[in-house]
Structure formats: C-alpha cells, structure tokens
Design a protein around this motif. Structure first.
Motif, PDB file in Angstrom:
ATOM      1  N   ASP A  24      -0.021  -1.548   4.599  1.00 37.69           N
ATOM      2  CA  ASP A  24      -0.256  -2.735   3.782  1.00 37.69           C
ATOM      3  C   ASP A  24      -0.525  -2.387   2.315  1.00 37.69           C
ATOM      4  O   ASP A  24      -0.900  -3.248   1.528  1.00 37.69           O
ATOM      5  CB  ASP A  24      -1.382  -3.583   4.379  1.00 37.69           C
ATOM      6  CG  ASP A  24      -2.719  -2.851   4.347  1.00 37.69           C
ATOM      7  OD1 ASP A  24      -2.728  -1.666   3.987  1.00 37.69           O
ATOM      8  OD2 ASP A  24      -3.735  -3.489   4.674  1.00 37.69           O
ATOM      9  N   GLY A  25      -0.346  -1.131   1.957  1.00 37.54           N
ATOM     10  CA  GLY A  25      -0.452  -0.780   0.548  1.00 37.54           C
ATOM     11  C   GLY A  25      -1.834  -0.350   0.110  1.00 37.54           C
ATOM     12  O   GLY A  25      -2.044  -0.074  -1.056  1.00 37.54           O
ATOM     13  N   THR A  26      -2.793  -0.302   1.036  1.00 36.73           N
ATOM     14  CA  THR A  26      -4.124   0.173   0.674  1.00 36.73           C
ATOM     15  C   THR A  26      -4.075   1.684   0.452  1.00 36.73           C
ATOM     16  O   THR A  26      -3.401   2.394   1.185  1.00 36.73           O
ATOM     17  CB  THR A  26      -5.118  -0.132   1.805  1.00 36.73           C
ATOM     18  OG1 THR A  26      -4.914  -1.472   2.215  1.00 36.73           O
ATOM     19  CG2 THR A  26      -6.545   0.050   1.344  1.00 36.73           C
ATOM     20  N   VAL A  27      -4.778   2.139  -0.551  1.00 33.06           N
ATOM     21  CA  VAL A  27      -4.800   3.568  -0.825  1.00 33.06           C
ATOM     22  C   VAL A  27      -5.966   4.201  -0.072  1.00 33.06           C
ATOM     23  O   VAL A  27      -7.094   3.738  -0.162  1.00 33.06           O
ATOM     24  CB  VAL A  27      -4.941   3.827  -2.343  1.00 33.06           C
ATOM     25  CG1 VAL A  27      -5.188   5.290  -2.608  1.00 33.06           C
ATOM     26  CG2 VAL A  27      -3.703   3.354  -3.062  1.00 33.06           C
ATOM     27  N   GLN A  28      -5.656   5.251   0.699  1.00 32.06           N
ATOM     28  CA  GLN A  28      -6.702   6.010   1.378  1.00 32.06           C
ATOM     29  C   GLN A  28      -6.897   7.308   0.624  1.00 32.06           C
ATOM     30  O   GLN A  28      -5.945   8.041   0.408  1.00 32.06           O
ATOM     31  CB  GLN A  28      -6.279   6.353   2.807  1.00 32.06           C
ATOM     32  CG  GLN A  28      -6.235   5.182   3.756  1.00 32.06           C
ATOM     33  CD  GLN A  28      -5.776   5.624   5.127  1.00 32.06           C
ATOM     34  OE1 GLN A  28      -4.765   6.293   5.250  1.00 32.06           O
ATOM     35  NE2 GLN A  28      -6.518   5.256   6.140  1.00 32.06           N
ATOM     36  N   ARG A  29      -8.119   7.616   0.252  1.00 31.42           N
ATOM     37  CA  ARG A  29      -8.406   8.884  -0.397  1.00 31.42           C
ATOM     38  C   ARG A  29      -8.690   9.893   0.704  1.00 31.42           C
ATOM     39  O   ARG A  29      -9.625   9.699   1.483  1.00 31.42           O
ATOM     40  CB  ARG A  29      -9.633   8.767  -1.314  1.00 31.42           C
ATOM     41  CG  ARG A  29      -9.367   8.110  -2.640  1.00 31.42           C
ATOM     42  CD  ARG A  29      -9.164   6.603  -2.587  1.00 31.42           C
ATOM     43  NE  ARG A  29     -10.114   5.862  -1.821  1.00 31.42           N
ATOM     44  CZ  ARG A  29     -11.188   5.266  -2.313  1.00 31.42           C
ATOM     45  NH1 ARG A  29     -11.440   5.325  -3.588  1.00 31.42           N
ATOM     46  NH2 ARG A  29     -11.996   4.585  -1.549  1.00 31.42           N
ATOM     47  N   VAL A  30      -7.897  10.943   0.812  1.00 30.96           N
ATOM     48  CA  VAL A  30      -8.042  11.848   1.943  1.00 30.96           C
ATOM     49  C   VAL A  30      -8.277  13.290   1.500  1.00 30.96           C
ATOM     50  O   VAL A  30      -7.859  13.706   0.426  1.00 30.96           O
ATOM     51  CB  VAL A  30      -6.804  11.817   2.864  1.00 30.96           C
ATOM     52  CG1 VAL A  30      -6.623  10.458   3.486  1.00 30.96           C
ATOM     53  CG2 VAL A  30      -5.553  12.252   2.150  1.00 30.96           C
ATOM     54  N   THR A  31      -8.955  14.020   2.368  1.00 30.55           N
ATOM     55  CA  THR A  31      -9.077  15.465   2.240  1.00 30.55           C
ATOM     56  C   THR A  31      -8.165  16.090   3.288  1.00 30.55           C
ATOM     57  O   THR A  31      -8.188  15.686   4.450  1.00 30.55           O
ATOM     58  CB  THR A  31     -10.527  15.901   2.490  1.00 30.55           C
ATOM     59  OG1 THR A  31     -11.378  15.168   1.624  1.00 30.55           O
ATOM     60  CG2 THR A  31     -10.702  17.383   2.237  1.00 30.55           C
ATOM     61  N   VAL A  32      -7.343  17.040   2.868  1.00 28.25           N
ATOM     62  CA  VAL A  32      -6.407  17.669   3.787  1.00 28.25           C
ATOM     63  C   VAL A  32      -7.023  18.976   4.285  1.00 28.25           C
ATOM     64  O   VAL A  32      -7.511  19.787   3.500  1.00 28.25           O
ATOM     65  CB  VAL A  32      -5.063  17.947   3.098  1.00 28.25           C
ATOM     66  CG1 VAL A  32      -4.069  18.516   4.089  1.00 28.25           C
ATOM     67  CG2 VAL A  32      -4.529  16.682   2.462  1.00 28.25           C
ATOM     68  N   VAL A  33      -7.019  19.139   5.617  1.00 28.63           N
ATOM     69  CA  VAL A  33      -7.594  20.334   6.223  1.00 28.63           C
ATOM     70  C   VAL A  33      -6.517  21.038   7.029  1.00 28.63           C
ATOM     71  O   VAL A  33      -5.837  20.420   7.851  1.00 28.63           O
ATOM     72  CB  VAL A  33      -8.782  19.969   7.141  1.00 28.63           C
ATOM     73  CG1 VAL A  33      -9.311  21.212   7.849  1.00 28.63           C
ATOM     74  CG2 VAL A  33      -9.879  19.293   6.356  1.00 28.63           C
ATOM     75  N   GLN A  34      -6.336  22.334   6.749  1.00 28.46           N
ATOM     76  CA  GLN A  34      -5.452  23.138   7.588  1.00 28.46           C
ATOM     77  C   GLN A  34      -6.218  23.449   8.865  1.00 28.46           C
ATOM     78  O   GLN A  34      -7.180  24.203   8.849  1.00 28.46           O
ATOM     79  CB  GLN A  34      -5.080  24.436   6.858  1.00 28.46           C
ATOM     80  CG  GLN A  34      -4.202  25.377   7.665  1.00 28.46           C
ATOM     81  CD  GLN A  34      -2.778  24.863   7.778  1.00 28.46           C
ATOM     82  OE1 GLN A  34      -2.142  24.572   6.782  1.00 28.46           O
ATOM     83  NE2 GLN A  34      -2.299  24.729   9.004  1.00 28.46           N
ATOM     84  N   ALA A  35      -5.783  22.862   9.980  1.00 29.64           N
ATOM     85  CA  ALA A  35      -6.579  22.918  11.211  1.00 29.64           C
ATOM     86  C   ALA A  35      -5.798  23.603  12.312  1.00 29.64           C
ATOM     87  O   ALA A  35      -5.394  23.001  13.295  1.00 29.64           O
ATOM     88  CB  ALA A  35      -6.990  21.511  11.634  1.00 29.64           C
TER      89      ALA A  35
END
Lengths: 225, 118
Positions: A21-32
């Motif tokens: 729906d166009g909402t921006v999610q601020r994410v942290t990327v983790v190499q898991a």
C-alpha cells in the motif's frame, strides 16, 4: 520460552522497503546464516534442550584445539561464531548435528522478535550525553560549569554520595536487547532477515535475533509464533 | 561511504524506472493513489519541483503549488508504488538545486522561466 532457537547473524545496515500500500518500512538488514548445527543439548545429558549454532567460516589454523574438536566431532568445517540457543524438543529433534537450518523455518514476515547486539563504544562520556542531563545556562555568569552534572548529594546527612547516582563514565559497548520488533521480510535464499526498526551496534556487529519473549498476545490470547 | 552490495541489491529491486526524468524547476503532474477506507482513487498534484533528494530507492522529490492562494508543498517518495504516473509538463530554467526562495515570492514573481519559451 521460545520453541525455536532464533539466529545469530551480522548486521549489514539499514534501508527502507515499500509495502504493497505504499507505506515505507524502515528496516535493518541482518545476514542470518547459513547456520549449521554444531551440537545439541539434551535433557538426558545436560538437563535442558538447546541447539548450538555455528555461523560464518573460520580458518582451521585460527581455530583453537578444544573448538576444533567440537567441529571435528560434528563433521563440519570450523565456524567463527558459535552460540547455544534454547529451543523445544520438537525443534531440536528435526535437525541432526551438521545440518543447515533454513531461515524460513525460523521466521516469517510479521513475527515479533527480540534483537540483541553490542552497542557502539563511546568511551568515557559526560553526563549530558550519557544521561541526557540538561547542563547549565551558557550565559548569565556560568563559569566553567556548562556541561557539569550539578550536585551529587547532601552534606552531613548521610555524609556520603548515595549509590547509583548518574555520573560521567564509560558509555556504550554493552549488550542491549530491543524487544518486540517486527520481521518485515525473510529472504531464505540469501539468508537475509529484514527487521523493522533499529538494532543495537554498528554495521558488522554480531547480533542475536529470537522470537519475542514478552510479545503482546494476539486476539484470542494466543502468543504470536 | 559505499553502500553494502546486499543493501544495494535490495534497493535496486524497488526502483521504478518508468517515470520520465525530471529536474528541479520542472513542472510536474503527479498522479498519486489515495486510499480511503477500502476505496482507492487517483489524485493529481500539479506544481513545480523545488527539491530532489537523490538516494537510490529512498529518493524523494518535493512539489510546490499555490492552491487558493495558499502555498502547498508535498514530498513524494520517488519509487513509491502509490505513484501511478508522473507527467512532465514544462522544463524550467533555474540556477539552484533547492528553490526555497519561491516560498517568499508570490504571483508573477514566483514564476519559473520556461526552457522552451526563452
């Protein structure tokens, strides 16, 4: 307690994702991962259930002998980071020692998780930065006292400074957990976990992500995952 | 500092390249999807680009228009799935990258020189 062990990983950095729906999610990327089962703890032998997970390769010449023995016993190459994580018996039974755990069996988008990392060390830090003290007026005759903390106690009674008064000192480089974050996306092919919000520590910090221990109950009183 | 290759890849997957290229000073018509309850409609926002923030998938641009003599500015994420269409109506000639000075001007003074009509 968690049914699934969670992951050890490395913080890669932050970006943003668009939802449908166009909402921006601020994410942290983790190499898991890939995460390998180095060992298991069982009720019979150890009194509790857990899996020992290994993450990232390590050169054999850099592996000390006690650790090398564990890897040899498991029949796998030496791993750089080894951590034991509690889980239930049903999960532990699914994996043999030496198996690689796929990320999508552990997490899915929407899960509530806790993330633990080691914060950036800031060294010996004053009270304004460390405890958010307000400091003193910069004008009106304040003399060499702008960033001080003020009084740390009374005079004769009790005649000493009470314990736990906030003062300057070492700040950062401590292990901090952030509770109740949301998983935004799971990429099982590249073993990437994207978590909404921030995770303690600089880039390349080793982090632990587990299912939330204090997750708010979903409708009907069932804990989410 | 360089972007981590994995982050660059995640951001690259979100880029939308179908929009026409535009610059600060241009006049745009932005067709933006508005979701009201379960209804969806498209609203058009027409105005001058006064600011561009070029950051890969996190890029934004700000459009300013004067609506009923009130200045209205709106910042859109360039790669948002809610932008349906961007039309570039006019190309402007400007000498700076941030046109904040337009906020202090009104009427004829707030016009931007058109590249085509001299």
């Amino acid at each position: 307690m968690n049914k699934k062990p969670g992951i050890i990983g490395r913080k890669i950095g932050c970006t943003q994702l668009f939802t449908a729906d166009g909402t921006v999610q601020r994410v942290t990327v983790v190499q898991a991962g890939p995460l390998t089962v180095v060992g298991k703890r069982t009720v019979e032998r150890d009194g509790y259930v857990a899996v020992v997970l290994g993450f990232e390769e390590r050169k054999e010449k850099h592996t000390n002998k006690p650790l090398a023995g564990q890897f040899k016993k498991a029949g796998i190459s030496p791993k750089r980071i080894v951590k034991e994580l509690r889980c239930d018996e049903a999960f532990s039974a699914q994996y043999e020692v030496g198996a690689v755990i796929s990320l999508d069996t552990l997490f899915k988008a929407g899960d509530t998780v806790d993330a633990q990392g080691r914060t950036r060390g800031r060294g010996f830090t004053g009270v304004m930065r460390r405890w958010n003290f307000a400091g003193f007026p910069r004008t009106h005759g304040t003399h060499e006292y702008q960033r001080h903390g003020g009084s740390i106690g009374t005079n004769m009674t009790p005649g000493r400074t009470l314990p736990n008064i906030k003062m300057a000192g070492q700040y950062g480089d401590e292990t901090v957990s952030i509770l109740n974050l949301t998983v935004a996306r799971v990429d099982a092919v590249q073993n990437l976990l994207m978590i909404e919000g921030g995770i303690p520590g600089a880039k390349n910090t080793v982090v632990t992500v587990r299912h939330a221990v204090k997750a708010r109950l979903a409708k009907g009183g069932v804990p989410r995952a | 500092m360089n972007t981590h290759p994995i982050i660059a890849e995640i951001e690259k997957a979100q880029l939308r390249s179908e929009f026409p290229s535009f610059r600060v000073g241009d006049k745009l018509r932005v067709h933006y999807k508005i979701i009201e309850g379960d209804k969806e409609r498209v609203q058009v926002f027409e105005g001058d680009v006064i600011k561009q923030n070029r950051k890969g998938a996190r890029s934004t641009f700000t459009v300013r228009k004067v609506s009923f003599s009130i200045g209205v500015e709106r910042t859109f994420p360039l790669h948002s799935p809610r932008i349906e269409k961007i039309e570039r109506i006019a190309e402007g000639v400007v000498r700076r990258s941030r046109l904040y000075y337009l906020r202090d001007l009104s009427g004829k003074a707030a016009r931007i020189k058109d590249a085509k009509n001299g």
